[in-house]
Design a protein around this motif. Sequence first.
Motif, mmCIF file in Angstrom:
data_model
loop_
_atom_site.group_PDB
_atom_site.id
_atom_site.type_symbol
_atom_site.label_atom_id
_atom_site.label_comp_id
_atom_site.label_asym_id
_atom_site.label_seq_id
_atom_site.Cartn_x
_atom_site.Cartn_y
_atom_site.Cartn_z
ATOM 1 N N CYS A 56 0.864 -1.409 0.000
ATOM 2 C CA CYS A 56 -0.056 -0.022 -0.125
ATOM 3 C C CYS A 56 0.984 1.325 -0.118
ATOM 4 N N LEU A 57 0.643 2.034 -0.969
ATOM 5 C CA LEU A 57 1.162 3.406 -1.004
ATOM 6 C C LEU A 57 0.435 4.526 -0.705
ATOM 7 N N VAL A 58 0.714 5.315 -0.049
ATOM 8 C CA VAL A 58 -0.278 6.807 0.368
ATOM 9 C C VAL A 58 0.511 7.967 0.163
ATOM 10 N N HIS A 59 -0.311 8.965 -0.438
ATOM 11 C CA HIS A 59 0.136 10.276 -0.674
ATOM 12 C C HIS A 59 0.742 10.818 0.731
ATOM 13 N N ARG A 60 1.960 11.514 0.593
ATOM 14 C CA ARG A 60 2.210 12.117 1.762
ATOM 15 C C ARG A 60 1.366 13.076 2.336
ATOM 16 N N ASP A 61 0.675 13.928 1.496
ATOM 17 C CA ASP A 61 -0.506 14.995 2.279
ATOM 18 C C ASP A 61 -1.288 14.288 3.102
#
Length: 418
Positions: free
Chosen positions: A259-264
Amino acid sequence: MTTQEILRAARAARPALQRADTERKNAALRAMADRLWADRAAILAANAGDMEAASGRVGEVMLDRLALTEERIAGMAEGLRQVAALPDPVGKVLGVVERPNGIVIRKVSVPMGVVAIIYESRPNVTSDAAALALKSGNVCVLRGGKEAFRSACAIVDALREGLAAAGLPREAVSLVQDITRQSARELMTAVGLVDLLIPRGGAGLIRSCVENALVPCIQTGTGICHIYVDRDAEADMALRIIDNAKTSRPSVCNAAEVCLVHRDIAEAFLPLLKKRLTEDRAAKGLQPVELRLDKSAAAAINGVPAGEADFDTEFLDYILAVGVVDGAEEAAAHIAAHSTGHSDCIVTSNARTAADFIALVDSAAVYWNVSTRFTDGGEFGLGCEMGISTQKLHARGPMGLEELCSYQYVITGDGQVR
């Protein structure tokens, strides 16, 4: 019978399959489905022997792959009937060219011939492969893993009874009796006897076939599937998709592993993810998912620090590698570096971001706001599948009937000479 004897018998059965019309093949598939269900007690007894032998040697998730129930056998039988209901790919005219000299050239779909399938511990593959091979006019030679050998024998016995009842040769579906590596090597090198080899299993099996096969081989890939949660994602949707993709059946190749999540949104979203996959599951008495976190993710939630190989591992278990990225472009670059080209997903409400992601991600299946668990022949309307091809030549994605056919040119005229 030895593996060579089985292959020669399969080759001898090929003309009967080539001549079989759609009605005969469909009747055989329905008879095979009926026999599979009628013999369910024997199949379940054989599976119980496999389960007992595997217990304590493999984990619970892998035992689930091996287990059969009446419901799963009913599903296997239904898969055979669904394939019977699909259009016959054999003889389909793919193109027509009429030349100025009167010659008519037709490009026509034809069976591959003898298709060998090497697979591991999923008994349902036995009937799925047999169904697709038969409907596409192919003879199949199956080589299952030792963990499911008793189950596969019982299933093949039932399928062959159905074939015989429909007037087709039993040898149209065969199971290799040697479960050592020698039989796998024999299939890989059976030039003149095997027209197509399909490995379906773990990375080691697929690598061995790709590196050693002398017969044509389609690479079915392991599934390091990614879900990227964009900053414009709806949180509830993202959580629902990740939960389904990871936990509905973690032992299969279309389950999410990364799972990759946007830093914002990482600081707000990752605690929700941890609650959903660990705390909420534990409260329900379910196995929690172990989160393996990169440094940025670990700054937002507690978990196991990700090791060097965790973003390159098909866990097939309740484990999820979690990372933080700066946007869709970096997510796509991460996927390019670590994905196996199977199935990858973006969750976002931003259509432009989704379009960019889809254009950049070079996988067999790319999802927008949909769980990766749908990469499946049945879910794609193919009845069932022979495997998920992650290569680009001839077949890509779930392999159904059309992918088990080649084509030939049929040229007709009235005496033209060159």
